[in-house]
Every structure is written in C-alpha cells, then in structure tokens.
Design an enzyme around this catalytic site. Structure first.
Site, mmCIF file in Angstrom:
data_model
loop_
_atom_site.group_PDB
_atom_site.id
_atom_site.type_symbol
_atom_site.label_atom_id
_atom_site.label_comp_id
_atom_site.label_asym_id
_atom_site.label_seq_id
_atom_site.Cartn_x
_atom_site.Cartn_y
_atom_site.Cartn_z
ATOM 1 N N CYS A 70 0.868 -1.168 0.000
ATOM 2 C CA CYS A 70 0.000 0.000 0.000
ATOM 3 C C CYS A 70 0.912 1.227 0.000
ATOM 4 O O CYS A 70 1.696 1.413 0.935
ATOM 5 C CB CYS A 70 -0.868 -0.018 1.258
ATOM 6 S SG CYS A 70 -1.901 1.441 1.466
ATOM 7 N N CYS A 194 -0.227 3.479 -6.657
ATOM 8 C CA CYS A 194 -1.235 2.930 -5.743
ATOM 9 C C CYS A 194 -1.471 1.509 -6.204
ATOM 10 O O CYS A 194 -1.639 1.267 -7.405
ATOM 11 C CB CYS A 194 -2.527 3.742 -5.830
ATOM 12 S SG CYS A 194 -3.924 2.957 -4.997
HETATM 13 N N1 DGL Z 1 -3.678 0.385 -2.382
HETATM 14 C C1 DGL Z 1 -3.499 1.576 -1.590
HETATM 15 C C2 DGL Z 1 -2.270 2.338 -2.087
HETATM 16 O O1 DGL Z 1 -1.416 1.730 -2.709
HETATM 17 C C3 DGL Z 1 -4.789 2.322 -1.609
HETATM 18 C C4 DGL Z 1 -4.888 3.315 -0.537
HETATM 19 C C5 DGL Z 1 -6.281 3.677 -0.145
HETATM 20 O O2 DGL Z 1 -6.891 2.889 0.579
HETATM 21 O O3 DGL Z 1 -6.712 4.783 -0.492
HETATM 22 O O4 DGL Z 1 -2.097 3.499 -1.848
#
Ligand code: DGL
Length: 270
Positions: A70, A194
């Site tokens: 993340c 992301c």
């Molecule tokens: N997959 C997360 C990232 O890489 C998403 C973050 C979120 O929950 O907004 O930032």
C-alpha cells in the site's frame, strides 16, 4: 515460513499475485483492512494507527516480515514505524523503493549519489495522501537529478474499485489522466503509485497513449522480495499457513477478489 502482505483493501492483491507466482512455495498471509478503506483520504496519524494495528495482526500469524503493499501506508507511516516502533526481530518493507530503483535504472542497494537518468518527465498517479506526503519525490531525489515529476491525486478511484464499480473507476481514471496531461502534456513515463491502479492498467495506458511507459509495482516488488529473502532467509517467519484475512465482510471481499484476480480467493474474518 509465512510472509505478510498488507493493504487497506483489495489493491495489494496485485502484489500478492506477483509474489505468489515468483515464490510459489512461500506461504503468504494477506490482510486487507477493507473495513477502513480507503486510506488515501485519511491523515498521516490515522494511517499510522491503522497500519501498525494491521501489522501486529500479521505478527500473530507468524509473519516476521510484512510487505506494506500500500503506497499510502508506505508514504505516510513506514518511516515512523521503522524509526520508533518496530521491534528488532521484525521487518516491514514498503513498495516505493523497488519502483524508483527501476525508474532510475539502479540495482538494489546502490547508494551512489543522485545522477541523470533517461526519463525526464514523469507522471505520478497516486492517492491524495501519497501525493500530499511527497514521499515519492523525496525517494527519487536521493537517486536522480533533473527529473520533472507531475503528481496527480486520483480521488475516488480506490473507492470505486473497492465497490466493484469499474465503469466509474474507468471514467475517473480517464479524467485524472486528462487533468495530468493539462499540466504535463508529454510524460515519457507514468508511475501507478497505488496498488489498486494496476487493476485499471489498460485504461491508464489507453488514456496516456501507447508511447508512455507505465510502471506498476507488482512484479518489481515480487523480485525485490525474492532478493531480500535470499539475503535474509531467517525473515521467512514461523507461520506455515497461507490465508486471506479481511476486516470487512469476507463474503463480499472474496467475491471482488475472485473477480479481479480471476481465480478463487476466499477471505476469512481477521
Ligand atoms: N492500495 C493503496 C495504495 O497503494 C490504496 C490506498 C487507499 O486505501 O486509499 O495506496
């Protein structure tokens, strides 16, 4: 021998998938904090508190090494965790550095001074919290000079993906790419900063044009994890059981995960 993989929700499954292919014999425990997603609209303290709680949950599964799959948690919480929270026998790795090493043509651990690299104009697509942290620009500045980064905060995309509304997700991606192109008409490379965004990679590529090189993290993180485990085999952890945990509704999360990865994925309550 278990390694933990954590994300706010479903996006980290893109990393899980690449790691599972690269290290088929390595038990992986995935934890999605779907009940609290998205993280990208939260402040840094909030992301820190949720991330440390999730990592502690993965320790209970015998994972001494946890990958923060993340970017938002990596950007907003990782440094603080490593500096003042993490016990000596545990490790938490983020997803930024392998990506930046690929972009700046560096091998792992090359700490030589920043130098000129081939790409000069880079578009960064990430959550509002990741963009606000400027963590990507900071890591890049340690390694490269003369790279112009234009960051586009992609509000709404993670929520749409978590809700399984791919029509909305596609429309939002196209409008964020348009907004980026107004600021930087001709990026040479684009970073999907992301872990949810690789689920929309075709849309990003189509909207950006085929001549833009799109970097996404999954394979880079998997290769870097393999390298790390070869150098630190003791960090494979005591756990032996692979599983998928969620703080959300296991039935709903399993259905979305199965849809995204096109393989049967069954989550259980964290
Ligand atoms: N997959 C997360 C990232 O890489 C998403 C973050 C979120 O929950 O907004 O930032």
């Amino acid at each position: 021998m278990a390694v933990g993989i954590f994300d706010s929700g479903l996006g980290g499954l893109t990393v899980w998938n690449a790691v599972a292919q690269q290290l088929p014999d390595q038990p992986l425990v995935y934890l999605g904090d779907n009940a609290n997603a998205p993280y990208g609209v939260r402040d840094a303290d909030d992301v820190y508190n949720l991330t440390t709680k999730a990592v502690e949950r993965l320790w209970q599964e015998g994972c001494d090494l946890v990958i923060l799959a993340c970017n938002t948690a990596s950007a907003a919480a990782l440094r603080r965790m490593q500096e003042s929270w993490l016990p000596k026998d545990k490790r938490v790795l983020g997803v930024f550095v392998p990506l930046i090493e690929a972009l700046t043509e560096r091998q792992w651990g090359d700490n030589s001074p920043p130098r000129e690299v081939a790409v000069k104009h880079v578009a960064l697509f990430a959550t509002p919290a990741t963009v606000a942290s400027r963590a990507f620009q900071r890591e890049l500045a340690f390694r490269a000079v003369g790279v112009d980064v234009e960051a586009q905060s992609c509000g709404g995309v993670v929520d749409a993906i978590e809700d399984g509304d791919m029509i909305l997700a596609e429309a939002l991606v196209r409008s964020h790419v348009d907004a980026l192109k107004r600021k930087m008409p001709k990026p040479e490379a684009a970073i999907l900063g992301c872990t949810h965004y690789p689920l929309m990679q075709d849309t990003f590529q189509d909207a950006l044009g085929q001549d833009v090189r799109v970097f996404s993290q999954a394979n880079l993180v998997a290769a870097s994890l393999q390298d790390y485990l070869n150098r630190h085999p003791n960090m494979r952890g005591a756990g032996t059981v692979a599983k998928f945990l969620t703080t959300g509704d296991p039935k709903r999360v399993s259905a979305r995960a199965t849809q995204f990865l096109r393989k049967d994925i069954q989550f259980q309550a964290a």
